[in-house]
Design a protein around this motif. Structure first.
Motif, PDB file in Angstrom:
ATOM      1  N   VAL A  20      36.521  47.491  39.326  1.00 57.67           N
ATOM      2  CA  VAL A  20      36.705  48.666  40.181  1.00 57.67           C
ATOM      3  C   VAL A  20      36.828  48.152  41.604  1.00 57.67           C
ATOM      4  O   VAL A  20      35.936  47.450  42.102  1.00 57.67           O
ATOM      5  CB  VAL A  20      35.526  49.652  40.074  1.00 57.67           C
ATOM      6  N   SER A  21      37.935  48.446  42.261  1.00 53.78           N
ATOM      7  CA  SER A  21      38.165  47.936  43.610  1.00 53.78           C
ATOM      8  C   SER A  21      38.519  49.079  44.549  1.00 53.78           C
ATOM      9  O   SER A  21      39.078  50.102  44.131  1.00 53.78           O
ATOM     10  CB  SER A  21      39.282  46.876  43.610  1.00 53.78           C
ATOM     11  N   PRO A 366      51.488  42.471  46.177  1.00 59.32           N
ATOM     12  CA  PRO A 366      51.528  43.580  47.146  1.00 59.32           C
ATOM     13  C   PRO A 366      52.107  43.150  48.481  1.00 59.32           C
ATOM     14  O   PRO A 366      51.866  42.035  48.953  1.00 59.32           O
ATOM     15  CB  PRO A 366      50.052  43.982  47.286  1.00 59.32           C
ATOM     16  N   ARG A 367      52.880  44.037  49.078  1.00 62.33           N
ATOM     17  CA  ARG A 367      53.465  43.781  50.385  1.00 62.33           C
ATOM     18  C   ARG A 367      53.556  45.104  51.133  1.00 62.33           C
ATOM     19  O   ARG A 367      53.430  46.168  50.561  1.00 62.33           O
ATOM     20  CB  ARG A 367      54.849  43.143  50.242  1.00 62.33           C
ATOM     21  N   GLY A 368      53.809  45.000  52.429  1.00 63.64           N
ATOM     22  CA  GLY A 368      53.922  46.210  53.234  1.00 63.64           C
ATOM     23  C   GLY A 368      52.646  46.626  53.927  1.00 63.64           C
ATOM     24  O   GLY A 368      52.602  47.669  54.572  1.00 63.64           O
ATOM     25  N   ILE A 369      51.563  45.812  53.798  1.00 69.59           N
ATOM     26  CA  ILE A 369      50.286  46.112  54.442  1.00 69.59           C
ATOM     27  C   ILE A 369      49.853  44.897  55.247  1.00 69.59           C
ATOM     28  O   ILE A 369      49.841  43.767  54.722  1.00 69.59           O
ATOM     29  CB  ILE A 369      49.198  46.482  53.417  1.00 69.59           C
ATOM     30  N   HIS A 376      42.800  39.500  48.009  1.00 76.04           N
ATOM     31  CA  HIS A 376      43.378  40.744  47.508  1.00 76.04           C
ATOM     32  C   HIS A 376      44.908  40.747  47.619  1.00 76.04           C
ATOM     33  O   HIS A 376      45.525  41.807  47.557  1.00 76.04           O
ATOM     34  CB  HIS A 376      42.820  41.942  48.276  1.00 76.04           C
ATOM     35  N   SER A 377      45.493  39.587  47.779  1.00 76.56           N
ATOM     36  CA  SER A 377      46.945  39.522  47.954  1.00 76.56           C
ATOM     37  C   SER A 377      47.676  39.146  46.672  1.00 76.56           C
ATOM     38  O   SER A 377      48.895  39.006  46.668  1.00 76.56           O
ATOM     39  CB  SER A 377      47.296  38.505  49.043  1.00 76.56           C
ATOM     40  N   GLY A 378      46.945  38.992  45.573  1.00 71.13           N
ATOM     41  CA  GLY A 378      47.559  38.608  44.309  1.00 71.13           C
ATOM     42  C   GLY A 378      48.000  39.818  43.498  1.00 71.13           C
ATOM     43  O   GLY A 378      47.738  40.981  43.856  1.00 71.13           O
ATOM     44  N   PRO A 379      48.665  39.585  42.373  1.00 67.26           N
ATOM     45  CA  PRO A 379      49.161  40.692  41.539  1.00 67.26           C
ATOM     46  C   PRO A 379      48.067  41.573  40.960  1.00 67.26           C
ATOM     47  O   PRO A 379      48.333  42.720  40.599  1.00 67.26           O
ATOM     48  CB  PRO A 379      49.946  39.967  40.441  1.00 67.26           C
ATOM     49  N   ALA A 380      46.842  41.065  40.870  1.00 62.55           N
ATOM     50  CA  ALA A 380      45.749  41.877  40.324  1.00 62.55           C
ATOM     51  C   ALA A 380      45.415  43.068  41.218  1.00 62.55           C
ATOM     52  O   ALA A 380      44.796  44.034  40.767  1.00 62.55           O
ATOM     53  CB  ALA A 380      44.498  41.011  40.129  1.00 62.55           C
ATOM     54  N   PHE A 381      45.826  43.012  42.496  1.00 59.17           N
ATOM     55  CA  PHE A 381      45.501  44.077  43.438  1.00 59.17           C
ATOM     56  C   PHE A 381      46.743  44.847  43.889  1.00 59.17           C
ATOM     57  O   PHE A 381      46.711  45.530  44.917  1.00 59.17           O
ATOM     58  CB  PHE A 381      44.768  43.496  44.650  1.00 59.17           C
TER      59      PHE A 381
END
Length: 428
Positions: A20-21, A366-369, A376-381
């Motif tokens: 849970v994140s 993730p991108r755009g933030i 928290h920059s990996g695909p898991a997030f």
């Protein structure tokens, strides 16, 4: 240099089968979305994307949000929540209106959307999303803003996502039990698409495969919108369970072995490289036994580990291939697959998926933030970041559309008096 002032907060909570994140993001004066705080806890009350233990899930949500609040130095009340359960169903509803060559006004667009809203048949499910994605002129020409244009026929494609009501209600109760208001529950593939896919990719056609812990969601984008969705009740946690079962170790230890030594691709060195699977403190699955029957003296070859991983991966990719074929994603060239989710962090997974699916595969991050922490920059997030981007985009949803107001003509006093006197004379 002074930090840009934050004008509005957006809080996202991703409730998955493994973790849970939470993420607190702020929109600055320049319109940029920046991270203020994050939090994460182990998920013990979710199975295959569904709430299995409400108390544990509620506690995990509360602790995760409190951690993010401490980092951000602020308190939050409203949140955007993801839902990745296997009951998601996607559909596209097309509605058209005869314009007779006249110029399109805002009232025509509102009437068209109202007709589309009334024409959605949930078939006993809950409407999770109902978003207009593309307008068309004369049934052929796609336009983004038809206002002011002339047309014989005005149409709109409405993307609808449906879900079973009970799992959504349970998810809502868990979040509200943590003293939080739910802005909206967002389907995980939609949120993940916001974080991982470019506008051009969504327009040309792309498949998004979310390899989560308990569920693998396969979604298909074309023409700028989500046109297909399929959920597979298999995920990365099944690989962990296979490792634990094959070598007689605990799940927690199997997860560590998978993360540190696991790979989706095998090479010759793997047959010589030995892995110690008994913990230094003797933490073993079976008392008096260092490892399972497939291990010798508490050690295994890396080739044995990769073999167990690939056996389950092969089963998942067969299901993914079948889902893509069922949604019409049959062209082997020119169609890319974006692989994301926690399972996409495994070494060599992109090369393995490319060989198994016969298509170009890239890992979606993730991108755009701005100021996204490296952890928290990996695909898991990707879903977590996508939730914040989704909330900041202020999406149009027909579920929230107010009824078309009716014009009320008020009569002046003399006319009102004349009508009343006429009615009295008629009746008496």
């Amino acid at each position: 240099m002074a930090q840009p002032k934050v004008e509005k907060l957006f809080t996202a909570i991703d409730i998955g089968s493994w973790k849970v994140s939470a993420l607190i993001a702020g929109r600055t004066e320049t319109g940029e979305l920046t991270i203020l705080g994050t939090g994460q806890r182990e998920s013990r009350g979710v199975r295959r994307g569904f709430i299995a233990d409400m108390e544990r899930t509620e506690l995990a949500v509360r602790e995760t949000v409190e951690q993010a609040e401490r980092v951000a130095g602020t308190n939050i009340e409203d949140v955007w929540v993801s839902f990745s359960g296997g009951s998601l169903v996607s559909d596209v509803v097309t509605v058209e209106r005869d314009m007779g060559g006249y110029r399109i006004e805002q009232a025509d667009i509102d009437d068209l959307l109202t007709t589309g809203q009334q024409g959605i048949d949930p078939d006993g499910r809950v409407i999770l999303h109902a978003q207009p994605t593309c307008f068309t002129i004369n049934g052929k020409v796609p336009v983004k803003k038809p206002l002011g244009m002339h047309a014989d026929l005005l149409g709109v494609d409405i993307h609808v996502v449906l879900a079973d009501g009970a799992p959504l209600a349970n998810l809502d109760l868990c979040v509200r039990g943590a003293y939080l208001n739910v802005n909206s529950i967002v389907a995980s593939p939609i949120a993940t698409g916001f974080a991982c896919l470019s506008e051009e990719e969504r327009d040309l056609g792309v498949a998004l495969v979310e390899l989560g812990a308990g569920v693998t969601n396969v979604s298909l984008y074309a023409g700028g919108m989500l046109v297909g969705l399929h959920s597979i009740p298999l995920g990365a946690s099944d690989i962990t369970d296979d490792i634990a079962s094959a070598f007689g170790i605990r799940r927690s230890q199997a997860e560590r072995v998978k993360c540190f030594y696991g790979s989706a691709m095998q090479n010759r060195r793997d047959f010589r490289e030995m892995i110690e699977i008994a913990t230094p403190h003797g933490d073993v699955a079976i008392p008096g036994q260092n490892a399972g029957p497939n291990a010798e003296g508490g050690k295994i070859t890396r080739a044995a580990l990769v073999g167990v991983i690939c056996e389950r991966l092969n089963q998942i990719m067969v299901e993914v291939n079948a889902a893509l074929a069922g949604m019409g994603f049959n062209t082997p060239t020119g169609r890319q697959v974006v692989l994301t989710g926690g399972g996409a962090e495994m070494k060599g997974i992109a090369d393995y998926a490319q060989g198994a699916l016969g298509r170009a595969v890239r890992i979606g991050r993730p991108r755009g933030i701005a100021a996204l922490p490296e952890a928290h920059s990996g695909p898991a997030f990707a879903t977590l970041a996508g939730l914040a981007l989704y909330g900041a985009s202020n999406p149009v949803d027909l579920r929230m559309m107010a009824p078309v107001p009716q014009t009320v003509h008020r009569l002046s006093a003399p006319v009102w008096w004349q009508r009343m006197m006429r009615a009295m004379k008629t009746n008496y």
